[in-house]
Design a protein around this motif. Structure first.
Motif, PDB file in Angstrom:
ATOM      1  N   UNK A   1      11.831  31.296   9.462  1.00  0.00           N
ATOM      2  CA  UNK A   1      11.593  31.181  10.895  1.00  0.00           C
ATOM      3  C   UNK A   1      12.842  30.722  11.621  1.00  0.00           C
ATOM      4  N   UNK A   2      13.011  31.201  12.841  1.00  0.00           N
ATOM      5  CA  UNK A   2      14.072  30.703  13.716  1.00  0.00           C
ATOM      6  C   UNK A   2      13.441  29.728  14.700  1.00  0.00           C
ATOM      7  N   UNK A   3      14.021  28.555  14.782  1.00  0.00           N
ATOM      8  CA  UNK A   3      13.425  27.515  15.633  1.00  0.00           C
ATOM      9  C   UNK A   3      14.457  26.991  16.629  1.00  0.00           C
ATOM     10  N   UNK A   4      14.031  26.892  17.874  1.00  0.00           N
ATOM     11  CA  UNK A   4      14.858  26.243  18.897  1.00  0.00           C
ATOM     12  C   UNK A   4      14.238  24.878  19.193  1.00  0.00           C
ATOM     13  N   UNK A   5      15.050  23.846  19.057  1.00  0.00           N
ATOM     14  CA  UNK A   5      14.611  22.477  19.346  1.00  0.00           C
ATOM     15  C   UNK A   5      15.310  22.024  20.621  1.00  0.00           C
ATOM     16  N   UNK A   6      14.543  21.484  21.557  1.00  0.00           N
ATOM     17  CA  UNK A   6      15.113  21.056  22.839  1.00  0.00           C
ATOM     18  C   UNK A   6      15.185  19.537  22.906  1.00  0.00           C
ATOM     19  N   UNK A   7      16.385  19.023  23.199  1.00  0.00           N
ATOM     20  CA  UNK A   7      16.541  17.580  23.388  1.00  0.00           C
ATOM     21  C   UNK A   7      17.848  17.065  22.823  1.00  0.00           C
ATOM     22  N   UNK A   8      18.121  15.791  23.067  1.00  0.00           N
ATOM     23  CA  UNK A   8      19.433  15.256  22.663  1.00  0.00           C
ATOM     24  C   UNK A   8      19.367  13.808  22.208  1.00  0.00           C
ATOM     25  N   UNK A   9      18.164  13.302  21.942  1.00  0.00           N
ATOM     26  CA  UNK A   9      18.063  11.885  21.591  1.00  0.00           C
ATOM     27  C   UNK A   9      17.801  11.634  20.121  1.00  0.00           C
ATOM     28  N   UNK A  10      17.497  10.371  19.809  1.00  0.00           N
ATOM     29  CA  UNK A  10      17.174  10.005  18.440  1.00  0.00           C
ATOM     30  C   UNK A  10      15.892  10.672  17.981  1.00  0.00           C
ATOM     31  N   UNK A  11      14.959  10.842  18.918  1.00  0.00           N
ATOM     32  CA  UNK A  11      13.713  11.554  18.592  1.00  0.00           C
ATOM     33  C   UNK A  11      14.021  12.962  18.091  1.00  0.00           C
ATOM     34  N   UNK A  12      14.909  13.653  18.802  1.00  0.00           N
ATOM     35  CA  UNK A  12      15.223  15.032  18.410  1.00  0.00           C
ATOM     36  C   UNK A  12      16.058  15.074  17.125  1.00  0.00           C
ATOM     37  N   UNK A  13      16.913  14.059  16.903  1.00  0.00           N
ATOM     38  CA  UNK A  13      17.649  14.026  15.630  1.00  0.00           C
ATOM     39  C   UNK A  13      16.658  13.883  14.467  1.00  0.00           C
TER      40      UNK A  13
ATOM     41  N   UNK B   1      16.303  31.047  23.602  1.00  0.00           N
ATOM     42  CA  UNK B   1      15.179  31.316  22.681  1.00  0.00           C
ATOM     43  C   UNK B   1      15.123  32.806  22.354  1.00  0.00           C
ATOM     44  N   UNK B   2      15.333  33.640  23.382  1.00  0.00           N
ATOM     45  CA  UNK B   2      15.321  35.092  23.141  1.00  0.00           C
ATOM     46  C   UNK B   2      16.516  35.521  22.298  1.00  0.00           C
ATOM     47  N   UNK B   3      17.673  34.966  22.623  1.00  0.00           N
ATOM     48  CA  UNK B   3      18.909  35.341  21.906  1.00  0.00           C
ATOM     49  C   UNK B   3      18.796  35.067  20.404  1.00  0.00           C
ATOM     50  N   UNK B   4      18.219  33.932  20.048  1.00  0.00           N
ATOM     51  CA  UNK B   4      18.147  33.606  18.612  1.00  0.00           C
ATOM     52  C   UNK B   4      16.865  34.157  17.974  1.00  0.00           C
TER      53      UNK B   4
ATOM     54  N   UNK C   1       5.006  33.200  29.093  1.00  0.00           N
ATOM     55  CA  UNK C   1       5.189  34.510  29.730  1.00  0.00           C
ATOM     56  C   UNK C   1       5.972  35.457  28.821  1.00  0.00           C
ATOM     57  N   UNK C   2       6.907  34.847  28.061  1.00  0.00           N
ATOM     58  CA  UNK C   2       7.748  35.664  27.179  1.00  0.00           C
ATOM     59  C   UNK C   2       7.100  35.904  25.817  1.00  0.00           C
ATOM     60  N   UNK C   3       5.952  35.285  25.592  1.00  0.00           N
ATOM     61  CA  UNK C   3       5.265  35.454  24.311  1.00  0.00           C
ATOM     62  C   UNK C   3       5.926  34.713  23.156  1.00  0.00           C
ATOM     63  N   UNK C   4       6.672  33.642  23.474  1.00  0.00           N
ATOM     64  CA  UNK C   4       7.327  32.855  22.415  1.00  0.00           C
ATOM     65  C   UNK C   4       6.524  31.570  22.189  1.00  0.00           C
ATOM     66  N   UNK C   5       6.027  31.354  20.953  1.00  0.00           N
ATOM     67  CA  UNK C   5       5.248  30.144  20.695  1.00  0.00           C
ATOM     68  C   UNK C   5       6.039  28.875  21.035  1.00  0.00           C
ATOM     69  N   UNK C   6       5.365  27.980  21.738  1.00  0.00           N
ATOM     70  CA  UNK C   6       6.036  26.758  22.192  1.00  0.00           C
ATOM     71  C   UNK C   6       5.213  25.547  21.807  1.00  0.00           C
ATOM     72  N   UNK C   7       5.847  24.597  21.137  1.00  0.00           N
ATOM     73  CA  UNK C   7       5.213  23.315  20.861  1.00  0.00           C
ATOM     74  C   UNK C   7       5.554  22.396  22.029  1.00  0.00           C
ATOM     75  N   UNK C   8       4.609  22.327  22.976  1.00  0.00           N
ATOM     76  CA  UNK C   8       4.849  21.534  24.180  1.00  0.00           C
ATOM     77  C   UNK C   8       3.881  21.992  25.243  1.00  0.00           C
TER      78      UNK C   8
END
Ligand code: AMP
Ligand code: GLY
Length: 420
Positions: free
Chosen positions: A1-13, A58-61, A84-91
């Motif tokens: 799977x290709x996954x995009x993770x959004x964020x920049x904090x310790x939670x995201x690390x 998200x589309x590019x990757x 709208x783009x049909x990309x599964x989103x956890x959020x």
């Protein structure tokens, strides 16, 4: 799977660290990430509120899943766009994320669905807000309605202080976020954070943690975003978790679906363990930071299938998560001056050394500057450890903290004191 993770904090690390262990993973990209995250996966400089930029990435990757860390991305509608783009989103969608982005929404929702919480009033008029205080004894609880970066809650010891907080918020201190204030009954008890995944219909518990909100040892000093966490939480017994699931989590997920705003993602219930049972302090539409860090250390199961199941409405078929029996602790290293005015730019030495198998150091607010690691935010590093007991986890965490050379920072030495 290709996954995009959004964020920049310790939670995201911590999320990146856990996602990277998944056998299902082909490619992980984090936007914008931080130097710690950049050490383990690709990062792209796209802002967490840049919906167009994130959707394009998200589309590019060819993302099979987008995992959203911060509430600010949800508030601007990243989940709506990805749908709208049909990309599964956890959020959650912007509408569903109102459980975090509007305190008035949540209090009124709690009324409609009978969730146990503090009595309250919502006001746009300062005089009415002040007269509502008459029915309470101090301390008084005054909250800006919208997102105020953790600074929108005042617990006032006197009427003078309470009146000033009302004037301050309605006077524009937080802009639109403070255009309405919520005044609440003061609840007493120990606080705990309970997490559940939801796919819009089905809820699944995902652990609990306790945070330390005050800046200094002994719970002194100003409120912060959290100075350290531990899990498990002896105060939040299995019976209390079950009570919170039945009286809050389940009716919330059902109620949001019923009202046409099915809730997808992680539902973070801030609980007050009062003498009459758990009551809701607030909901957040994201993982707690630094609660997430200790949960990721303790989670034995693969995180990715759980996130994907929540994003695609398949939680009823997902395998119940398994946990390591060990306890986990996270100690936040913050820049001097945090939370009011953190001093950034100081050099940190030794954060990325090998601390052994039971310790993880997550970056929260760091920057790499000509090869030197520097503080770039309020909460800067999260030193986390596992141990057979909370005591052992704590010893390991502080032993690692003491090996990091950072004169520009400070931390609490008493994380988990209530449980020890
Ligand atoms: P919140 O941002 O709503 O979680 O509030 C921040 C902190 O203020 C909480 O973690 C509590 O410590 C405290 N707090 C908020 N609401 C109440 C309340 N009704 N009674 C007592 N303490 C509260
Ligand atoms: N640690 C508290 C929060 O994430 O809101």
């Amino acid at each position: 799977m290709n996954i995009l993770l959004i964020g920049s904090g310790g939670r995201e690390h911590a999320l990146a660290w856990k996602i990277a262990q998944s056998p299902l993973l082909t490619r992980l990209v984090c936007a914008p990430g931080n130097p710690g995250i950049a050490g383990m996966c690709e990062t792209r400089l796209v802002k967490v509120t840049d919906v167009d930029g994130l959707a394009a990435l998200a589309q590019e990757i060819g993302a099979d899943l987008v995992v959203v860390g911060p509430e600010s991305s949800l508030e601007v509608g990243i989940a709506d766009r990805l749908a709208e783009l049909g990309i599964p989103c956890f959020g959650a969608t912007a509408a569903a994320a109102q459980l975090e982005t509007s305190k008035a929404f949540t209090k009124q929702f709690a009324d409609r669905h009978g969730l146990p919480t503090a009595a309250y009033g919502v006001f746009e008029d300062a005089a009415l807000a002040k007269s509502y205080l008459n029915q309470f004894d101090p301390p008084y609880v005054i909250k800006a309605d919208g997102l105020a970066a953790g600074k929108g809650v005042v617990i006032a010891e006197s009427r003078t202080e309470a009146d000033a907080a009302i004037d301050d918020m309605l006077g524009g201190r937080f802009g639109q976020a403070g255009a309405r204030v919520v005044i609440e009954e003061f609840m007493t008890g120990e606080e705990a954070s309970l997490f559940a995944l939801s796919d819009g219909q089905t809820a699944m518990l995902l652990g609990a943690a306790q945070d330390h909100k005050r800046a200094f040892d002994g719970d002194q000093g100003p409120n912060t975003g959290g100075m350290g966490t531990y899990s498990p939480t002896p105060a939040l017994t299995d019976a209390l978790v079950e009570e919170a699931r039945l009286k809050m989590i389940a009716p919330t997920v059902a109620g949001m679906a019923e009202e046409g705003m099915p809730y997808r993602g992680v539902l973070y219930a801030g609980l007050m363990l009062t003498p009459t049972g758990p009551r809701l302090v607030e909901y957040n539409a994201r993982f707690g930071d630094p609660e997430c860090q200790v949960l990721m250390l303790r989670l034995k199961s693969d995180l990715v299938p759980l996130l994907l199941a929540a994003a695609t409405g398949m939680l009823d078929k997902a395998v119940v998560p398994e946990w390591h029996s060990e306890a986990a602790i996270c100690v936040v290293l913050a820049a001097k001056g945090y939370p009011e005015a953190p001093e950034t730019g100081s050099v940190i030495v030794g954060a990325d050394q090998d601390f052994g198998p039971d310790v993880e150091v997550f970056h929260a607010g760091t920057v790499l500057d000509s090869g030197a690691l520097k503080a770039a935010g309020g909460r800067v590093l999260n030193v986390c450890a596992l141990g057979a007991t909370l005591g052992q986890a704590r010893e390991r965490a502080y032993a690692a903290v003491d090996r990091i050379d950072w004169p520009g920072g400070f931390h609490r030495r008493d994380i988990a004191w209530r449980a020890l």
